[in-house]
Every structure is written in C-alpha cells, then in structure tokens.
Design a protein around this motif. Structure first.
Motif, short mmCIF file in Angstrom:
data_model
loop_
_atom_site.label_atom_id
_atom_site.label_comp_id
_atom_site.label_asym_id
_atom_site.label_seq_id
_atom_site.Cartn_x
_atom_site.Cartn_y
_atom_site.Cartn_z
N LYS A 76 -8.19 0.10 10.70
CA LYS A 76 -7.41 1.25 10.24
C LYS A 76 -5.89 0.49 10.06
N ASP A 77 -5.81 -0.24 11.03
CA ASP A 77 -4.04 -0.98 10.78
C ASP A 77 -4.14 -1.70 9.58
N PHE A 78 -5.13 -2.48 9.27
CA PHE A 78 -5.28 -3.22 8.03
C PHE A 78 -5.19 -2.37 6.89
N ALA A 79 -5.80 -1.25 6.74
CA ALA A 79 -5.99 -0.34 5.69
C ALA A 79 -4.67 0.42 5.53
N ALA A 80 -4.07 0.78 6.46
CA ALA A 80 -2.71 1.46 6.44
C ALA A 80 -1.71 0.77 5.94
N GLY A 81 -1.60 -0.77 6.47
CA GLY A 81 -0.51 -1.51 5.91
C GLY A 81 -0.62 -1.99 4.57
N LYS A 82 -1.80 -1.99 4.03
CA LYS A 82 -2.06 -2.19 2.44
C LYS A 82 -1.73 -1.01 1.72
N LEU A 83 -1.99 0.17 2.19
CA LEU A 83 -1.37 1.46 1.47
C LEU A 83 -0.02 1.45 1.53
N ILE A 84 0.70 1.21 2.68
CA ILE A 84 2.04 1.36 2.62
C ILE A 84 2.51 0.39 1.70
N SER A 85 2.08 -0.98 1.94
CA SER A 85 2.74 -1.95 1.08
C SER A 85 2.46 -1.78 -0.41
N GLY A 86 1.07 -1.47 -0.87
CA GLY A 86 0.75 -1.35 -2.18
C GLY A 86 1.32 -0.17 -2.76
N TYR A 87 1.66 0.86 -2.09
CA TYR A 87 2.07 2.15 -2.84
C TYR A 87 3.33 2.79 -2.39
N PHE A 88 4.00 2.10 -1.49
CA PHE A 88 5.08 2.91 -0.71
C PHE A 88 6.26 1.79 -0.49
N ASP A 89 6.22 0.68 -1.06
CA ASP A 89 7.25 -0.21 -0.94
C ASP A 89 7.51 -0.71 0.61
N ASN A 90 6.40 -0.77 1.39
CA ASN A 90 6.40 -1.15 2.82
C ASN A 90 7.30 -0.22 3.52
N SER A 91 7.37 1.10 2.87
CA SER A 91 8.13 2.18 3.77
C SER A 91 7.27 3.40 4.32
N ALA A 92 7.11 3.39 5.39
CA ALA A 92 6.44 4.57 6.09
C ALA A 92 7.31 5.78 5.69
N LYS A 93 8.45 5.84 5.62
CA LYS A 93 9.42 6.94 5.33
C LYS A 93 8.95 7.51 3.95
N LYS A 94 8.80 6.52 3.00
CA LYS A 94 8.28 6.87 1.69
C LYS A 94 7.08 7.71 1.53
N MET A 95 6.06 7.02 2.51
CA MET A 95 4.62 7.53 2.38
C MET A 95 4.72 8.96 3.12
N LEU A 96 5.23 9.12 4.21
CA LEU A 96 5.51 10.47 4.94
C LEU A 96 6.18 11.48 3.66
N SER A 97 7.02 10.95 3.12
CA SER A 97 7.64 11.81 2.18
C SER A 97 6.92 12.28 1.05
N PHE A 98 5.99 11.35 0.56
CA PHE A 98 5.09 11.73 -0.32
C PHE A 98 3.87 12.68 0.23
N PHE A 99 3.54 12.50 1.29
CA PHE A 99 2.50 13.45 1.91
C PHE A 99 3.09 15.06 1.94
N ILE A 100 4.44 15.22 2.34
CA ILE A 100 5.25 16.20 2.50
C ILE A 100 5.37 16.84 1.12
N GLN A 101 5.96 16.22 0.25
CA GLN A 101 5.91 16.84 -1.09
C GLN A 101 4.86 17.18 -1.78
N GLU A 102 3.76 16.57 -1.42
CA GLU A 102 2.24 16.99 -2.23
C GLU A 102 1.58 17.94 -1.12
#
Length: 123
Positions: A76-102
C-alpha cells in the motif's frame, strides 16, 4: 526491500492471500469473485508472484501452501507513493485536492480527514 508493481491479476491474487494469510491455490480461487479464474491461471500467477518475491510456500507432498512475503501495508505504501509521484508531482496536497474537487470524498470522510489533520498538527 525492492517492491515491484503488480498487474491487476497479481493484485487480485495477493488481496486474497493477504486476507487468508496462508492458502492453497484452490482456497484462493474459492474466495475470488465470479467468474472464477481457472486453477492453472491462478497457479501461474502464484509462481510469478514467487519469482517477484511477493509469495513464499510450504510444501506438503506435491501440494504447496502459499503465504505473503510482502505485507499489504508495505505494498500500500509503495502503491500510494507511486500514485502521488506519478500523477500529483509528489504532493499529497495536490492528490487530496483532486479527490475533493472530483467529489470523491463525502462530508463524513472530509470531517474525519480534518480530525486526523488536527491530531497530526498537535504532535
């Protein structure tokens, strides 16, 4: 530990193995959703998972009982890191913002996140 990405089929088998702890191929298949994959398919996936270092086995004569060598939390840690780095420029903030906006988070989940953030701030 060098964790590799799992294919969809490999991840389905690992999800069952993580739930069961130890299992024979037949027991893994029994718990999978319909349409259930063929025995040979799951057996092949298990052997691939062994090669990748995700699974080990105990021998009982000609049978093998399989067990996870990589924990669900580690993957889970590996997959989350891959998701954040691959789609959200290593930013958990950007990922959370995406989930809120969508609208992927409901009010209850948002409130729970706010509680977790407040708790983290106090540490």
């Amino acid at each position: 530990m060098n964790i590799k990405e799992l294919t969809r089929a490999e991840e389905q088998v690992m999800q069952e193995l993580w739930k069961q702890g130890k299992a024979f191929v037949k027991e893994i298949i029994e718990q999978m959703e319909d349409p259930k994959p063929a025995y040979n398919t799951v057996s092949t996936i298990i052997r691939i998972l062994e090669t990748k270092g995700f699974v080990g086995h105990e021998s009982f004569g000609k049978s093998h009982r399989y067990f996870p060598k990589v924990s669900k939390d580690d993957y889970k840690d590996f997959a989350a890191g891959k998701l954040i780095s691959g789609y959200f420029d290593n930013s958990a903030k950007k990922m959370l913002s995406f989930f809120i906006q969508e609208n992927r988070l409901n009010i209850k989940e948002t409130d729970e996140l706010l509680r977790l953030l407040e708790k983290a701030k106090k540490k």
